[in-house]
Design a protein around this motif. Structure first.
Motif, PDB file in Angstrom:
ATOM      1  N   ASP A  64     -69.099  24.192 -34.735  1.00  0.00           N
ATOM      2  CA  ASP A  64     -68.735  25.693 -35.208  1.00  0.00           C
ATOM      3  C   ASP A  64     -67.252  25.782 -35.032  1.00  0.00           C
ATOM      4  O   ASP A  64     -66.502  26.074 -34.108  1.00  0.00           O
ATOM      5  CB  ASP A  64     -69.543  26.670 -34.714  1.00  0.00           C
ATOM      6  N   ILE A  65     -66.716  25.953 -36.248  1.00  0.00           N
ATOM      7  CA  ILE A  65     -65.054  25.996 -36.411  1.00  0.00           C
ATOM      8  C   ILE A  65     -64.751  27.354 -35.576  1.00  0.00           C
ATOM      9  O   ILE A  65     -63.696  27.337 -35.103  1.00  0.00           O
ATOM     10  CB  ILE A  65     -64.580  25.701 -37.540  1.00  0.00           C
ATOM     11  N   SER A  66     -65.553  28.235 -36.032  1.00  0.00           N
ATOM     12  CA  SER A  66     -64.903  29.694 -35.364  1.00  0.00           C
ATOM     13  C   SER A  66     -65.054  29.502 -33.935  1.00  0.00           C
ATOM     14  O   SER A  66     -64.247  30.422 -33.318  1.00  0.00           O
ATOM     15  CB  SER A  66     -65.958  30.774 -35.786  1.00  0.00           C
ATOM     16  N   GLU A  67     -65.973  28.427 -33.079  1.00  0.00           N
ATOM     17  CA  GLU A  67     -65.773  28.471 -31.682  1.00  0.00           C
ATOM     18  C   GLU A  67     -64.369  27.729 -31.125  1.00  0.00           C
ATOM     19  O   GLU A  67     -64.129  27.751 -30.157  1.00  0.00           O
ATOM     20  CB  GLU A  67     -66.901  28.176 -31.157  1.00  0.00           C
ATOM     21  N   LEU A  68     -64.000  26.729 -32.199  1.00  0.00           N
ATOM     22  CA  LEU A  68     -62.860  25.928 -31.906  1.00  0.00           C
ATOM     23  C   LEU A  68     -61.611  26.522 -31.495  1.00  0.00           C
ATOM     24  O   LEU A  68     -60.736  26.034 -30.527  1.00  0.00           O
ATOM     25  CB  LEU A  68     -62.605  24.850 -33.015  1.00  0.00           C
ATOM     26  N   GLN A  69     -61.586  27.650 -31.805  1.00  0.00           N
ATOM     27  CA  GLN A  69     -60.167  28.667 -31.820  1.00  0.00           C
ATOM     28  C   GLN A  69     -59.995  28.744 -30.525  1.00  0.00           C
ATOM     29  O   GLN A  69     -58.780  28.777 -30.074  1.00  0.00           O
ATOM     30  CB  GLN A  69     -60.154  29.780 -32.578  1.00  0.00           C
ATOM     31  N   PRO A  89     -64.113  14.712 -40.128  1.00  0.00           N
ATOM     32  CA  PRO A  89     -62.948  15.354 -40.704  1.00  0.00           C
ATOM     33  C   PRO A  89     -62.104  16.087 -39.567  1.00  0.00           C
ATOM     34  O   PRO A  89     -61.094  16.993 -40.035  1.00  0.00           O
ATOM     35  CB  PRO A  89     -63.470  16.490 -41.696  1.00  0.00           C
ATOM     36  N   GLU A  90     -62.296  15.821 -38.308  1.00  0.00           N
ATOM     37  CA  GLU A  90     -61.582  16.552 -37.427  1.00  0.00           C
ATOM     38  C   GLU A  90     -60.052  16.295 -37.470  1.00  0.00           C
ATOM     39  O   GLU A  90     -59.318  17.260 -37.044  1.00  0.00           O
ATOM     40  CB  GLU A  90     -62.032  15.864 -36.037  1.00  0.00           C
ATOM     41  N   VAL A  91     -59.491  15.151 -37.912  1.00  0.00           N
ATOM     42  CA  VAL A  91     -58.106  15.248 -37.889  1.00  0.00           C
ATOM     43  C   VAL A  91     -57.476  16.236 -39.127  1.00  0.00           C
ATOM     44  O   VAL A  91     -56.424  16.602 -38.707  1.00  0.00           O
ATOM     45  CB  VAL A  91     -57.765  13.863 -38.635  1.00  0.00           C
ATOM     46  N   GLY A 142     -56.451  18.690 -36.647  1.00  0.00           N
ATOM     47  CA  GLY A 142     -55.383  18.505 -35.689  1.00  0.00           C
ATOM     48  C   GLY A 142     -56.421  17.962 -34.322  1.00  0.00           C
ATOM     49  O   GLY A 142     -55.620  18.185 -33.379  1.00  0.00           O
ATOM     50  N   ILE A 143     -57.690  17.637 -34.467  1.00  0.00           N
ATOM     51  CA  ILE A 143     -58.289  17.395 -33.321  1.00  0.00           C
ATOM     52  C   ILE A 143     -59.197  15.996 -33.629  1.00  0.00           C
ATOM     53  O   ILE A 143     -58.748  15.464 -34.721  1.00  0.00           O
ATOM     54  CB  ILE A 143     -59.287  18.232 -32.653  1.00  0.00           C
ATOM     55  N   ILE A 144     -59.654  15.327 -32.696  1.00  0.00           N
ATOM     56  CA  ILE A 144     -60.214  14.046 -33.029  1.00  0.00           C
ATOM     57  C   ILE A 144     -62.163  14.375 -32.896  1.00  0.00           C
ATOM     58  O   ILE A 144     -62.089  15.280 -32.126  1.00  0.00           O
ATOM     59  CB  ILE A 144     -59.904  12.831 -31.967  1.00  0.00           C
ATOM     60  N   GLU A 178     -80.895  23.091 -48.038  1.00  0.00           N
ATOM     61  CA  GLU A 178     -80.904  22.008 -49.252  1.00  0.00           C
ATOM     62  C   GLU A 178     -79.479  21.159 -49.119  1.00  0.00           C
ATOM     63  O   GLU A 178     -79.471  20.091 -49.323  1.00  0.00           O
ATOM     64  CB  GLU A 178     -80.624  22.694 -50.688  1.00  0.00           C
ATOM     65  N   LYS A 179     -78.478  21.947 -48.298  1.00  0.00           N
ATOM     66  CA  LYS A 179     -76.927  21.314 -48.405  1.00  0.00           C
ATOM     67  C   LYS A 179     -76.553  20.562 -47.245  1.00  0.00           C
ATOM     68  O   LYS A 179     -76.072  19.614 -47.466  1.00  0.00           O
ATOM     69  CB  LYS A 179     -76.044  22.674 -48.543  1.00  0.00           C
ATOM     70  N   ALA A 180     -77.001  21.005 -46.019  1.00  0.00           N
ATOM     71  CA  ALA A 180     -76.542  20.356 -44.923  1.00  0.00           C
ATOM     72  C   ALA A 180     -77.327  19.861 -43.864  1.00  0.00           C
ATOM     73  O   ALA A 180     -78.420  20.422 -43.632  1.00  0.00           O
ATOM     74  CB  ALA A 180     -75.544  21.191 -44.248  1.00  0.00           C
TER      75      ALA A 180
HETATM   76  N1  COA Z   1     -68.240  25.521 -38.799  1.00  0.00           N
HETATM   77  C1  COA Z   1     -68.293  27.007 -39.013  1.00  0.00           C
HETATM   78  N2  COA Z   1     -68.977  27.413 -40.130  1.00  0.00           N
HETATM   79  C2  COA Z   1     -68.986  26.629 -41.198  1.00  0.00           C
HETATM   80  C3  COA Z   1     -68.742  25.048 -40.845  1.00  0.00           C
HETATM   81  C4  COA Z   1     -68.341  24.826 -39.635  1.00  0.00           C
HETATM   82  N3  COA Z   1     -68.264  23.507 -39.455  1.00  0.00           N
HETATM   83  N4  COA Z   1     -69.049  24.423 -42.206  1.00  0.00           N
HETATM   84  C5  COA Z   1     -69.259  25.449 -42.974  1.00  0.00           C
HETATM   85  N5  COA Z   1     -69.258  26.732 -42.287  1.00  0.00           N
HETATM   86  C6  COA Z   1     -69.573  28.082 -43.057  1.00  0.00           C
HETATM   87  C7  COA Z   1     -68.324  28.340 -44.035  1.00  0.00           C
HETATM   88  O1  COA Z   1     -67.463  28.967 -43.301  1.00  0.00           O
HETATM   89  C8  COA Z   1     -69.375  29.186 -45.094  1.00  0.00           C
HETATM   90  O2  COA Z   1     -69.643  30.450 -44.253  1.00  0.00           O
HETATM   91  P1  COA Z   1     -69.387  31.981 -45.140  1.00  0.00           P
HETATM   92  O3  COA Z   1     -70.311  31.878 -46.264  1.00  0.00           O
HETATM   93  O4  COA Z   1     -69.723  33.008 -43.839  1.00  0.00           O
HETATM   94  O5  COA Z   1     -67.949  31.941 -45.438  1.00  0.00           O
HETATM   95  C9  COA Z   1     -70.719  28.598 -44.940  1.00  0.00           C
HETATM   96  O6  COA Z   1     -70.779  27.845 -43.967  1.00  0.00           O
HETATM   97  C10 COA Z   1     -70.869  27.744 -46.521  1.00  0.00           C
HETATM   98  O7  COA Z   1     -69.627  26.742 -46.329  1.00  0.00           O
HETATM   99  P2  COA Z   1     -68.889  26.574 -47.759  1.00  0.00           P
HETATM  100  O8  COA Z   1     -67.489  25.985 -47.162  1.00  0.00           O
HETATM  101  O9  COA Z   1     -68.736  27.899 -48.165  1.00  0.00           O
HETATM  102  O10 COA Z   1     -69.723  25.653 -48.429  1.00  0.00           O
HETATM  103  P3  COA Z   1     -69.184  24.601 -49.464  1.00  0.00           P
HETATM  104  O11 COA Z   1     -70.208  23.887 -50.221  1.00  0.00           O
HETATM  105  O12 COA Z   1     -67.933  25.204 -50.190  1.00  0.00           O
HETATM  106  O13 COA Z   1     -68.597  23.297 -48.407  1.00  0.00           O
HETATM  107  C11 COA Z   1     -68.653  21.701 -46.596  1.00  0.00           C
HETATM  108  C12 COA Z   1     -69.275  22.730 -47.502  1.00  0.00           C
HETATM  109  C13 COA Z   1     -69.212  21.522 -45.631  1.00  0.00           C
HETATM  110  C14 COA Z   1     -67.667  20.848 -47.480  1.00  0.00           C
HETATM  111  C15 COA Z   1     -67.465  22.718 -45.994  1.00  0.00           C
HETATM  112  O14 COA Z   1     -68.149  23.786 -45.502  1.00  0.00           O
HETATM  113  C16 COA Z   1     -66.754  22.163 -44.870  1.00  0.00           C
HETATM  114  O15 COA Z   1     -65.729  21.385 -45.088  1.00  0.00           O
HETATM  115  N6  COA Z   1     -66.843  22.682 -43.668  1.00  0.00           N
HETATM  116  C17 COA Z   1     -66.228  22.171 -42.417  1.00  0.00           C
HETATM  117  C18 COA Z   1     -66.567  20.493 -42.193  1.00  0.00           C
HETATM  118  C19 COA Z   1     -65.770  20.202 -40.858  1.00  0.00           C
HETATM  119  O16 COA Z   1     -64.784  20.319 -40.820  1.00  0.00           O
HETATM  120  N7  COA Z   1     -66.430  19.954 -39.883  1.00  0.00           N
HETATM  121  C20 COA Z   1     -65.863  19.462 -38.438  1.00  0.00           C
HETATM  122  C21 COA Z   1     -65.889  20.420 -37.800  1.00  0.00           C
HETATM  123  S1  COA Z   1     -64.811  19.923 -36.178  1.00  0.00           S
END
Ligand code: COA
Length: 261
Positions: free
Chosen positions: A68-73, A134-136, A139-141, A60-62
């Motif tokens: 995946d931010i965990s891989e960016l590290q 939102p990459e900025v 600290g990335i683009i 429903e949400k995304a």
């Molecule tokens: N990479 C990895 N995990 C992500 C993610 C991403 N880009 N976006 C969301 N998730 C994960 C969250 O860590 C969370 O995992 P968890 O339940 O194991 O803690 C899960 O997805 C749900 O996200 P959550 O942040 O709790 O939902 P929310 O409704 O509060 O917020 C967003 C939704 C999309 C606004 C927020 O998740 C967000 O800002 N995500 C990152 C967006 C971003 O910066 N993208 C660019 C990456 S380069």
């Protein structure tokens, strides 16, 4: 088509549906998703039965909340370049797909998700979808072609604003700035809308469709640098007789007599 872990692929009435399937992680693009997405889009190239593609997100949400931010590290200067190039290559294969590719944006399309939507030929969105780069904030683009495609779609000024602030854009605004084609009404079904769009295109000449893809992409090709082309052409003008004639005529306060030489 059922061997994928992170995407779901199905074919119905010539429409290949690719659904990113990591709803618990907001469909974030890890390397596995990217590789499977690349494989999924190959079906559109290789299978005659496929005449259109819809890309969407599970849940429903995304649509896709980015890389995946965990891989960016783990990224450093060396593998960071490869990371970007790999994503660019896969997104470019979407953009160059000879069959129409429609993004059905069902929710957040952030970072790599917005870039994925922009790589598709058309974007249709649910009213609640939100877009952003939102990459900025990290600290990335954008690295999957977003700096280029966003500028192409919305123009430089808006692209700078979206990338520099990292702010999200809601669906009506995204439509008003040209980032997306259409926002469906609250009562409409997103996938049904995209399917009906695909069905309209399925009635057209397939070869003409593939040539529209090639030619529109050619307008944005980076093979030739526009500024360089301009300077080259300016220089070529400077060696013509018409250039000398035009300048002389102006200085002598008379009308120029151009000969095309
Ligand atoms: N990479 C990895 N995990 C992500 C993610 C991403 N880009 N976006 C969301 N998730 C994960 C969250 O860590 C969370 O995992 P968890 O339940 O194991 O803690 C899960 O997805 C749900 O996200 P959550 O942040 O709790 O939902 P929310 O409704 O509060 O917020 C967003 C939704 C999309 C606004 C927020 O998740 C967000 O800002 N995500 C990152 C967006 C971003 O910066 N993208 C660019 C990456 S380069």
């Amino acid at each position: 088509m059922d061997h994928f872990n992170t995407i779901h692929v199905s074919l119905d009435e010539g429409i290949l549906m690719i659904k990113i399937n990591r709803p618990d992680k907001m469909n974030a693009l890890n390397q596995e998703v990217l590789a499977e997405l690349g494989e999924g889009i190959r079906y559109a190239y290789d299978m005659e039965e496929v005449s259109a593609v819809i890309i969407t997100g599970e849940g429903e949400k995304a649509f896709v909340a980015g890389a995946d931010i965990s891989e960016l590290q783990e990224l450093n200067e060396m593998n960071g370049r490869k990371f970007a190039e790999n994503g660019q290559e896969i997104f470019s294969s979407i953009e160059q797909c000879p069959k129409p590719v429609i993004a059905a944006v069902n929710g957040f399309a952030l970072g790599g998700g917005c870039e994925l939507a922009m790589a598709c030929h058309m974007r249709v969105s649910a009213p609640k979808a939100r877009f952003g780069q939102p990459e900025v904030n990290l600290g990335i683009i954008p690295g999957y072609g977003g700096t280029q495609r966003l500028s192409q779609l919305v123009g430089k000024g808006k692209a700078f604003e979206i990338m520099m602030t990292g702010n999200m854009v809601n669906a009506p605004e995204a439509q008003s700035i040209g980032l997306i084609n259409h926002v469906i009404g609250e009562e409409e079904d997103l996938i049904e809308y995209c399917r009906s769009l695909a069905k309209q295109i399925q009635k057209k000449a397939p070869l003409a469709i593939s040539m529209i893809v090639d030619t529109v992409n050619a307008a944005f090709s980076n093979e030739e640098n526009g500024y360089q082309t301009e300077a080259n052409s300016f220089a070529a003008c400077c060696k013509t007789e018409d250039f000398k004639e035009g300048v002389s005529a102006f200085l002598e306060k008379r009308e120029a007599r151009f000969t095309g030489k």
